[in-house]
Each structure stands twice: as C-alpha cells, then as structure tokens.
Design a protein around this motif. Structure first.
Motif: not given
Length: 362
Positions: A42-43, A334-337, A361-362
């Motif tokens: 989740x971002x 800012x997204x984890x991706x 990825x967690x």
C-alpha cells in the motif's frame, strides 16, 4: 462527462506505472468516482494515491478471490492492471500472480455482478511473424514461447476466453499496449534491468550500446494509456484494443537518451548473453525479453481510434527518452513500486533479503 453509472471503480495494481497515471486521470473527472486501489504493497496517502481507499491483496494467494469478491460488491467497473515482473527466478509465483490472479479478479467481478471489466493485456501476447509491420487485434495471440512475460499474458487471455464466454459474464475489454513508459517509471525500470546494488547513475556513462539494428519497439506513454482507460470506462467498450504510438522506438532512438553510439549485435547473440547473465544471477533480465523485443509486431491502433476516440499524444521515441531520463534522475513517486531507492537502500535489501530475482516483496 463521465457516465453517471461509473461511480465506483476497483483498480488492481493501482500503485504501479499505469495505475498511478490512471489515478491522476480519474481525479480530474468533474465528479470523481469512488476508487478502491488493490495492491500488494500500500502506498502512502499522498499525491495520486490519496484519491483512493486501499486494500492489500496478493493475487498469488488463494484467498484473494474472497477478498476481491467483497470489495467488488456494488462496483460499476474493474480495471485489472496488476502484474508481476520480479522475482524472475520464482517462476511459479509470477505465474500464480498473472494467470490465477486474473482468474480471481474476473471471477470475483462476475460473482459480484460487476458489469464491466478492463484487462491490461499486452502486445506481447501477439504471435511473431509481422516484425516491424502493424497488426490489428485479429492477429493470433500465441505469444513468444521463450519469454515468460509473453507466455503468461497469453495464458491470462485464455482464462478470460473461458470465463467471459458464458451468459451473464461481465463485458470485457482487453487492452494490448506496447512498452509503457513515463518519467515516474524510471526508478522502477532501473531495478528491473540493472544488476542489484548497481546505481542508476551508471546509465550516464554508457560508452556504446550493443543492439540489433532491426530494433522496432511499439511504445506508448502511461498518460496515453490512462486516457484510453478513461474513454473505455465512459463508453463501456468491449473487445480488444491495441495502444501504441505510430512512431516506434528504433535502434538509434534506443541509444539516444544515453548519448552513446550503437554497435550492431545480432538479436540471437544478445538474447544468449542476457540469458547467461540471468542464469548466473549477475543481472535480472532474461533472454526472453530480448526475444520479445525482436518479435513483437507494430500495433495498428485504428480500432482504438474508432471505439475509444483515442489518439496518442506522445511518440514512441519520446516515451523511451522520458523513461530513461527518469531512470537516470531517479524519478518516481512515493509508491513502493515506483519509489526511488538510494544505493545504500538497494544494498541493504540485497544483503537482507537477497537479489531481486529471488525475493518476494513484503
């Protein structure tokens, strides 16, 4: 104006490349819809991600269907963008995400009574035989056997053939784009193509680029894809639609953002070298990606124009140049991706959890 019926939308993979562009686009509607973003990570609720509520779902897990079914209750449309590119050495995980994940998404939509599903397929699903020449949506979709990404895109389409061919199934649109790029995708792309712990700054020092001079890659900007999805939601479009600029990325265009010259190397040799490096765990790109680059046809987009009123605003070379600029400048969100990582962060992840080709990825 958007169709008044499109008030609630579920978007899988909403934190990724196309998902981020789509959230920006939907936020511009005069009456923005209620959006539920589905992602494995989740971002933060900043920028485009603040316009959605979020649900953490791993489509590779069997329980994803039940979660999706509950989320989709009362939805007017589902946009299925989620896909996995890494860990490339965990083939079974990627296939569950791509193929069984697509089954879970469409089945949940059908059982929840969602009337419209948009599935992000790919030009990679097309069979070889027309390299450098445009094909329409009737071209066979048997894919490139040596490329796992292509194989899974084909398998996902076969799942949809099965599930959508029954009475009462949701209307289905399959989008088949070429390479999708934007500045914000640069950091994510760097992690997928550069060896672990190698900073993206190395792309500023490429003396020469080995490439088969036949290179002709269809490409499209993420914002142009988002515009197509926007129109498809408004028009409740069905069938299959190609998306690409009429101007492809050629060999010189491929090298131009690096400011270097090219040297001709046959595609077969490039594929073999990439595959050897991938098997040796030296870099994350399988040889099948090279095979794909030299087998995917150009994409004729007459149907996108007719059905969606769509025309791309960016040329293929411009999309590629912008994406590489993002890679070099650590562009992202800012997204984890899409978030940029420092060299220290990359090294810490490598030491703590292993190379990208193996870690989930967690």
């Amino acid at each position: 104006m958007p169709d008044a019926a499109v008030a609630k939308i579920i978007v899988t993979g909403a934190s990724g490349n196309v998902g981020s562009a789509l959230l920006r686009r939907l936020a511009q509607w005069p009456e923005p819809p209620e959006i539920t973003g589905v992602a494995r990570r989740i971002p933060p609720a900043r920028g485009p991600y603040s316009s959605a509520r979020w649900c953490r779902v791993d489509l590779a897990e069997p329980e994803s269907y039940g979660v999706l079914r509950r989320l989709m209750s009362g939805a007017d449309a589902v946009v299925h963008l989620a896909w996995g590119f890494q860990p490339s050495h965990r083939r079974e995980y990627l296939r569950r995400t791509a193929v069984e994940g697509t089954r879970a998404v469409y089945s949940a939509a059908a059982d929840a009574g969602v009337p419209h599903v948009l599935h992000m397929s790919s030009g990679a699903a097309y069979s070889p035989g027309s390299y450098g020449r445009p094909v329409d949506e009737s071209w066979p979709t048997k894919g490139i056997p040596g490329c796992a990404y292509s194989v899974d895109k084909v398998a996902a389409e076969r799942v949809l053939d099965e599930l959508s061919g029954v009475p009462g199934a949701p209307d289905l649109l399959r989008l088949r784009p070429g390479f999708i790029g934007q500045y914000a995708a640069g950091s994510g792309l760097a992690r997928y193509v550069l060896p672990d712990a190698v900073p993206s700054a190395i792309t500023r020092h490429v003396p020469v680029l080995p490439v088969d001079r036949r290179l002709t890659i269809p490409a499209v900007h993420a914002d142009d894809v988002a515009a197509a999805i926007d129109s498809a939601l408004r028009r409740r479009a069905v069938g299959a639609v190609n998306l690409a600029s009429p101007v492809p990325v050629g060999a010189e265009d491929f090298a131009a953002p690096f400011g270097c010259s090219t040297v001709h190397v046959p595609a077969r040799l490039l594929s073999a070298v990439a595959d050897a490096g991938w098997h040796a765990r030296l870099q994350p790109v399988q040889g099948g990606w090279v095979d794909l680059a030299y087998a995917t046809p150009m994409l004729g987009c007459e149907r996108a124009s007719a059905v969606l009123g769509w025309a791309p605003r960016h040329s293929g070379p411009a999309v590629w140049a912008e994406t590489i600029a993002g890679m070099r400048a650590r562009g992202g969100t800012c997204s984890p991706v899409l978030r940029a990582r420092t060299a220290r962060e990359l090294l810490a992840v490598l030491v703590g959890r292993g190379p990208i080709g193996r870690r989930i990825p967690p």
